[in-house]
Scaffold this active site. Structure first.
Site, PDB file in Angstrom:
ATOM      1  N   GLU A 196      47.709  16.344  35.714  1.00 24.62           N
ATOM      2  CA  GLU A 196      47.986  16.681  34.317  1.00 24.62           C
ATOM      3  C   GLU A 196      48.649  18.039  34.190  1.00 24.62           C
ATOM      4  OE1 GLU A 196      47.115  18.396  30.289  1.00 24.62           O
ATOM      5  OE2 GLU A 196      46.484  19.118  32.256  1.00 24.62           O
TER       6      GLU A 196
ATOM      7  N   ASP B  79      42.796  17.816  38.172  1.00 20.46           N
ATOM      8  CA  ASP B  79      43.509  18.950  38.769  1.00 20.46           C
ATOM      9  C   ASP B  79      43.335  20.213  37.933  1.00 20.46           C
ATOM     10  OD1 ASP B  79      45.049  17.595  36.784  1.00 20.46           O
ATOM     11  OD2 ASP B  79      46.867  18.586  37.465  1.00 20.46           O
TER      12      ASP B  79
END
Length: 327
Positions: free
Chosen positions: A98, A40
């Site tokens: 994350e 991400d």
């Protein structure tokens, strides 16, 4: 990512866990190295689509996530596809979430569902480090310090007890604070104790009866979270305040004396420094796995509108890891 691994690698077991993609070899090597990267990015900020330019820095990739951490993921994918005879068994873990609350981090789910996939002699996280090995990480702790008082009309302020004024003593202690620097395995970690938010006030004509300051302590990994909180309480001892811990994450020791980590440092000609900030190396350290951050990209450009990474730096990181992984 999954399609690329299946199409371009051989000898890897490849599975999915939610939005995470995992791959590993079982070649019977004496050591295992884990390459981990999050999939991400932070939200785009007018920096898409990505683009490539050529200038004084050579070829440069621009766009959301080029630094944090598409480039690191690309390095790991390329190495998995092109190293036919690694000196170590390899595990690749590409995980989700994350960049948001730690509770949502995909490594938490993998640790619950597939803990054997996180076993290794060394973990390398592809976080941007400018091509330096950044070992371990700082711990982080946040507390809210609250002062109480008595509300009154500001025209008759002597009838009240101003809670905001009481925070002046807290700010004085912060301004006078001298952070500790600690050398661990040749890496110097500098601590920091900082006010990051102030709240208080009722109206423009009211003496406030409550006010608070949020304080963030970035502590060296030789302190436990409990020791860090004790230290913060000692800094503000004697003041008429209440201290509430609202968030904490342990740091990670560099672990550079572990054989696999020492071999990586040797391959990098000793270019290693302490990691300032918290990363997922802490999760691996908590499992007893030495872990470092190593990836292309200037970490100061992560999350920025002008996020960019020189292609030459991607190539340099790839070349060093290839030397290490092939022995």
């Amino acid at each position: 990512m999954e399609a690329a691994l299946r199409a371009q690698t051989s000898g890897f077991e490849i599975i999915r866990d939610g939005a995470a993609v995992l791959a590993r070899t079982r070649l019977g090597r004496p050591t295992r190295v884990l390459l981990a990267g999050h999939l991400d990015t932070v939200p785009a900020a007018g920096n898409l689509p990505s683009r490539r330019t050529t200038g004084a820095e050579g070829d440069v990739l621009h766009g959301c996530g080029t630094v944090d951490m598409k480039s690191g993921d690309a390095v790991f994918l390329h190495l998995a596809a092109t190293i036919a005879e690694p000196a170590h068994d390899l595990t690749c873990v590409f995980y989700d979430c994350e960049e948001i609350d730690a509770a949502a981090n995909g490594l938490n789910r993998i640790e619950r569902n597939l803990p054997d996939w996180l076993v290794a002699d060394l973990a390398i996280l592809g976080e941007p480090t400018g091509g330096f090995i950044e070992a371990g990480c700082q711990g982080t702790l946040r507390v809210v310090i609250t002062a109480g008082g008595t509300r009154a009309h500001s025209a008759r302020s002597w009838l009240g007890d101003n809670a905001i004024h009481k925070l002046g003593a807290v700010l004085d202690r912060l301004a006078a604070y001298r952070p500790r620097s600690v050398d661990i395995d040749g890496c110097v970690y500098r601590e920091g104790l900082s006010a990051v938010r102030i709240d208080g006030g009722v109206a423009g004509n009211v003496i406030p009866d409550a006010a608070s300051v949020t304080v963030n302590f970035r502590f060296a990994p030789d302190r436990s979270p409990e020791q860090a909180l004790t230290h913060v309480r000692e800094v503000f001892d004697g003041l008429d305040i209440a201290i509430e811990q609202t968030d904490v994450a342990a740091g990670a020791l560099p672990g550079l004396t572990a054989p696999a980590a020492a071999a990586l440092v040797a391959a990098a000609d000793g270019q290693v420094r302490a990691k300032y900030g918290w990363t997922d190396v802490s999760r691996f350290a908590a499992r007893g796995v030495p872990a470092v951050n190593y990836g292309p990209g200037d970490p100061n450009l992560a999350h920025c509108v002008d996020e960019r990474v020189p292609v030459a730096q991607i190539s340099a990181v790839t070349d060093l890891l290839r030397r290490f992984l092939t022995g």
